[in-house]
Design a protein around this motif. Structure first.
Motif, PDB file in Angstrom:
ATOM      1  N   MET A 131       0.828  -1.206   0.000  1.00 13.34           N
ATOM      2  CA  MET A 131       0.000   0.000   0.000  1.00 13.34           C
ATOM      3  C   MET A 131       0.862   1.256   0.000  1.00 13.34           C
ATOM      4  SD  MET A 131      -3.149  -0.910   2.590  1.00 13.34           S
ATOM      5  CE  MET A 131      -3.753   0.766   2.461  1.00 13.34           C
ATOM      6  N   THR A 132       1.928   1.234   0.803  1.00 10.77           N
ATOM      7  CA  THR A 132       2.819   2.395   0.855  1.00 10.77           C
ATOM      8  C   THR A 132       3.585   2.535  -0.446  1.00 10.77           C
ATOM      9  OG1 THR A 132       3.048   1.993   3.226  1.00 10.77           O
ATOM     10  CG2 THR A 132       4.584   3.547   2.238  1.00 10.77           C
ATOM     11  N   LEU A 133       3.899   1.409  -1.067  1.00 14.35           N
ATOM     12  CA  LEU A 133       4.566   1.457  -2.368  1.00 14.35           C
ATOM     13  C   LEU A 133       3.715   2.217  -3.378  1.00 14.35           C
ATOM     14  CD1 LEU A 133       7.171   0.372  -3.711  1.00 14.35           C
ATOM     15  CD2 LEU A 133       5.828  -1.580  -4.495  1.00 14.35           C
ATOM     16  N   ARG A 134       2.408   2.014  -3.341  1.00 17.98           N
ATOM     17  CA  ARG A 134       1.534   2.766  -4.234  1.00 17.98           C
ATOM     18  C   ARG A 134       1.528   4.248  -3.880  1.00 17.98           C
ATOM     19  NH1 ARG A 134      -1.526  -2.077  -3.872  1.00 17.98           N
ATOM     20  NH2 ARG A 134      -2.828  -1.279  -2.166  1.00 17.98           N
ATOM     21  N   ALA A 135       1.625   4.557  -2.574  1.00 19.43           N
ATOM     22  CA  ALA A 135       1.701   5.963  -2.167  1.00 19.43           C
ATOM     23  C   ALA A 135       2.973   6.628  -2.667  1.00 19.43           C
ATOM     24  CB  ALA A 135       1.614   6.075  -0.646  1.00 19.43           C
ATOM     25  N   LEU A 136       4.028   5.831  -2.836  1.00 16.93           N
ATOM     26  CA  LEU A 136       5.283   6.330  -3.390  1.00 16.93           C
ATOM     27  C   LEU A 136       5.226   6.498  -4.907  1.00 16.93           C
ATOM     28  CD1 LEU A 136       7.746   4.138  -1.299  1.00 16.93           C
ATOM     29  CD2 LEU A 136       7.618   6.630  -1.230  1.00 16.93           C
ATOM     30  N   ARG A 137       4.071   6.098  -5.501  1.00 13.96           N
ATOM     31  CA  ARG A 137       3.862   6.164  -6.948  1.00 13.96           C
ATOM     32  C   ARG A 137       4.826   5.243  -7.720  1.00 13.96           C
ATOM     33  NH1 ARG A 137       0.132   8.370  -4.881  1.00 13.96           N
ATOM     34  NH2 ARG A 137      -0.899  10.291  -5.575  1.00 13.96           N
ATOM     35  N   ARG A 138       5.153   4.110  -7.083  1.00 16.90           N
ATOM     36  CA  ARG A 138       6.002   3.119  -7.737  1.00 16.90           C
ATOM     37  C   ARG A 138       5.214   1.828  -7.886  1.00 16.90           C
ATOM     38  NH1 ARG A 138       9.726   5.859 -10.091  1.00 16.90           N
ATOM     39  NH2 ARG A 138      11.234   4.145 -10.083  1.00 16.90           N
ATOM     40  N   THR A 139       5.585   1.019  -8.855  1.00 17.04           N
ATOM     41  CA  THR A 139       4.929  -0.258  -9.073  1.00 17.04           C
ATOM     42  C   THR A 139       5.849  -1.382  -8.622  1.00 17.04           C
ATOM     43  OG1 THR A 139       5.804  -0.392 -11.330  1.00 17.04           O
ATOM     44  CG2 THR A 139       3.647   0.647 -11.042  1.00 17.04           C
ATOM     45  N   PRO A 140       5.287  -2.522  -8.208  1.00 14.24           N
ATOM     46  CA  PRO A 140       6.128  -3.627  -7.743  1.00 14.24           C
ATOM     47  C   PRO A 140       7.157  -4.095  -8.769  1.00 14.24           C
ATOM     48  CG  PRO A 140       3.849  -3.991  -7.111  1.00 14.24           C
ATOM     49  CD  PRO A 140       3.850  -2.791  -8.008  1.00 14.24           C
ATOM     50  N   ASP A 141       6.833  -3.973 -10.072  1.00 12.61           N
ATOM     51  CA  ASP A 141       7.773  -4.459 -11.080  1.00 12.61           C
ATOM     52  C   ASP A 141       8.937  -3.494 -11.328  1.00 12.61           C
ATOM     53  OD1 ASP A 141       6.456  -2.458 -12.431  1.00 12.61           O
ATOM     54  OD2 ASP A 141       5.691  -3.742 -14.033  1.00 12.61           O
ATOM     55  N   ALA A 142       8.959  -2.346 -10.609  1.00 16.45           N
ATOM     56  CA  ALA A 142      10.097  -1.427 -10.747  1.00 16.45           C
ATOM     57  C   ALA A 142      11.397  -2.098 -10.327  1.00 16.45           C
ATOM     58  CB  ALA A 142       9.863  -0.169  -9.925  1.00 16.45           C
ATOM     59  N   ALA A 143      11.307  -3.075  -9.430  1.00 16.33           N
ATOM     60  CA  ALA A 143      12.507  -3.776  -8.971  1.00 16.33           C
ATOM     61  C   ALA A 143      13.178  -4.564 -10.079  1.00 16.33           C
ATOM     62  CB  ALA A 143      12.145  -4.713  -7.816  1.00 16.33           C
ATOM     63  N   ASP A 144      12.431  -4.881 -11.131  1.00 15.69           N
ATOM     64  CA  ASP A 144      13.018  -5.653 -12.234  1.00 15.69           C
ATOM     65  C   ASP A 144      14.120  -4.882 -12.951  1.00 15.69           C
ATOM     66  OD1 ASP A 144      11.195  -7.601 -11.609  1.00 15.69           O
ATOM     67  OD2 ASP A 144       9.784  -7.066 -13.208  1.00 15.69           O
ATOM     68  N   ASN A 145      14.099  -3.558 -12.838  1.00  9.43           N
ATOM     69  CA  ASN A 145      15.086  -2.712 -13.522  1.00  9.43           C
ATOM     70  C   ASN A 145      16.281  -2.360 -12.640  1.00  9.43           C
ATOM     71  OD1 ASN A 145      13.421  -2.538 -15.854  1.00  9.43           O
ATOM     72  ND2 ASN A 145      12.224  -0.927 -14.858  1.00  9.43           N
ATOM     73  N   PHE A 146      16.404  -3.037 -11.509  1.00 14.89           N
ATOM     74  CA  PHE A 146      17.424  -2.650 -10.532  1.00 14.89           C
ATOM     75  C   PHE A 146      18.838  -2.582 -11.117  1.00 14.89           C
ATOM     76  CE2 PHE A 146      20.425  -3.863  -7.084  1.00 14.89           C
ATOM     77  CZ  PHE A 146      20.281  -2.735  -6.282  1.00 14.89           C
ATOM     78  N   PRO A 147      19.351  -3.601 -11.816  1.00 18.32           N
ATOM     79  CA  PRO A 147      20.732  -3.490 -12.335  1.00 18.32           C
ATOM     80  C   PRO A 147      20.910  -2.306 -13.283  1.00 18.32           C
ATOM     81  CG  PRO A 147      19.979  -5.768 -12.408  1.00 18.32           C
ATOM     82  CD  PRO A 147      18.776  -4.929 -12.097  1.00 18.32           C
ATOM     83  N   GLN A 148      19.917  -2.082 -14.141  1.00 18.05           N
ATOM     84  CA  GLN A 148      20.018  -0.959 -15.074  1.00 18.05           C
ATOM     85  C   GLN A 148      19.960   0.380 -14.346  1.00 18.05           C
ATOM     86  OE1 GLN A 148      17.819  -3.541 -15.388  1.00 18.05           O
ATOM     87  NE2 GLN A 148      18.849  -4.653 -17.055  1.00 18.05           N
ATOM     88  N   ASP A 149      19.134   0.439 -13.297  1.00 19.29           N
ATOM     89  CA  ASP A 149      19.041   1.673 -12.508  1.00 19.29           C
ATOM     90  C   ASP A 149      20.349   1.969 -11.784  1.00 19.29           C
ATOM     91  OD1 ASP A 149      16.463   2.069 -13.328  1.00 19.29           O
ATOM     92  OD2 ASP A 149      15.521   1.412 -11.457  1.00 19.29           O
TER      93      ASP A 149
END
Length: 331
Positions: free
Chosen positions: A115-133
């Motif tokens: 729920m807090t992740l949604r408040a941060l305006r991020r989606t759960p699949d954002a973690a998939d881009n971790f190495p590129q980020d």
């Protein structure tokens, strides 16, 4: 002599508010500097009333202002919650204010609930881009090229050292592939510690930042004048873990005489599994525990959580831990 650092949870207790927790963290850093600790990190956690380090870069500025030599940093920033560009701006600014003292540890977990992740305006699949980020962030911290149209000001050229944090094999593989130092969260997820370190060391590729593997191991340590006193102090953390299982992330609680009266059998089993690497006791007990952990893991550095309720007592715990490890302040 073991290199020792501190992970401060910036705990809000039943007797201190958030301002008190922030000032206590700065006071820990000031004392740790005098006792010979290498660095003090704080972590990004959201929607947790008992932890005051959500705005991590601001907290670090507050701590750094009260110290002069100890390294300060994030352990870590949960990168999927943020645009790498913004994190580069924040930590590049810290590096300009406190040159040569800033670390940036990066984690892949959200550090909060969905729920807090949604408040941060991020989606759960954002973690998939971790190495590129991580690579994008690293590029923004590097010197800007002559035709580079987007610069992270004033971060460009600060080359803040990056760390990869992990509690599983994934972080070990990322750190190894990118040639970055690696910190394993065995203070709450000890099960994969040895396997993750093996993967990191076996797959490590040298980089501009680091020519050989460098591993830091997280460990809970509570030190006191006797084993019995330390075991009682450790009930504060045991209750905190129990409360997590109950979905009650409240304020830090004072120690109790009988932890068995607080947790159920299943809660005890869960907590003990997560706290399995903890070292609790007198200076002699802590010294033996540190020596055994370093021997087993070949850690280059330990980063210590000492989750003691009372501030003065927690300072004493860190002082005794420094004595047990034989660390000394730089001349």
């Amino acid at each position: 002599m073991t290199t020792l650092s501190i992970l401060d949870l910036v705990r809000v207790t039943q007797e201190t508010d958030a301002r008190g927790a922030l000032n206590n963290a700065r006071d820990v850093a000031r004392h740790a500097e005098a006792w010979g600790y290498n660095r003090l990190w704080v972590a990004e956690h959201h929607n947790m009333p008992g932890i005051a380090s959500a705005a991590t870069s601001i907290v670090l500025a507050h701590i750094a202002e009260g110290t002069s030599t100890i390294r300060i940093g994030a352990g870590g920033i949960m990168l999927p919650n943020h645009a790498p560009y913004v994190i580069a701006e924040q930590f590049g600014t810290l590096a300009r204010l406190f040159p040569g003292r800033v670390d940036l540890g990066l984690g892949r977990a959200p550090g909060t609930d969905q729920m807090t992740l949604r408040a941060l305006r991020r989606t759960p699949d954002a973690a998939d881009n971790f190495p590129q980020d991580v690579l994008e962030l690293q590029a923004f911290l590097a010197p800007a090229g002559p035709n580079q149209r987007i610069q992270a000001v004033p971060a460009a050229g600060t080359e803040v050292p990056l760390w990869i944090l992990g509690s599983s094999h994934f972080g070990a593989m990322v750190a190894a592939e990118l040639g970055l130092p690696y910190a394993f969260a065995s203070h709450f997820a000890p099960e994969h510690l040895l396997a993750a370190l093996d993967i990191y060391r076996a797959r490590f590729k040298p980089s501009e930042q680091l020519d050989r593997p460098y591993a830091m191991v997280g460990v809970n340590i509570v030190a006191a004048e006797s084993d019995d006193v330390a075991k009682r102090l450790a009930t504060t953390q045991q209750m905190s873990f129990t409360n997590i299982f109950r979905g009650a992330r409240g304020l830090s609680q004072p120690p109790i005489d009988d932890i068995e009266s607080y947790w159920s059998g299943s809660e005890k089993q869960q907590a003990q599994r997560m706290l399995a690497r903890s070292i609790v006791g007198s200076v002699e007990t802590v010294r033996a525990g540190i020596d055994a952990l370093v021997e087993e893991t070949k850690a280059d550095e330990l980063i210590v959580v000492s989750d003691v309720y009372d501030h003065a007592t927690r300072l004493r715990s860190f002082e005794l831990i420094a004595e047990a490890a034989g660390i000394k302040p730089a001349a």
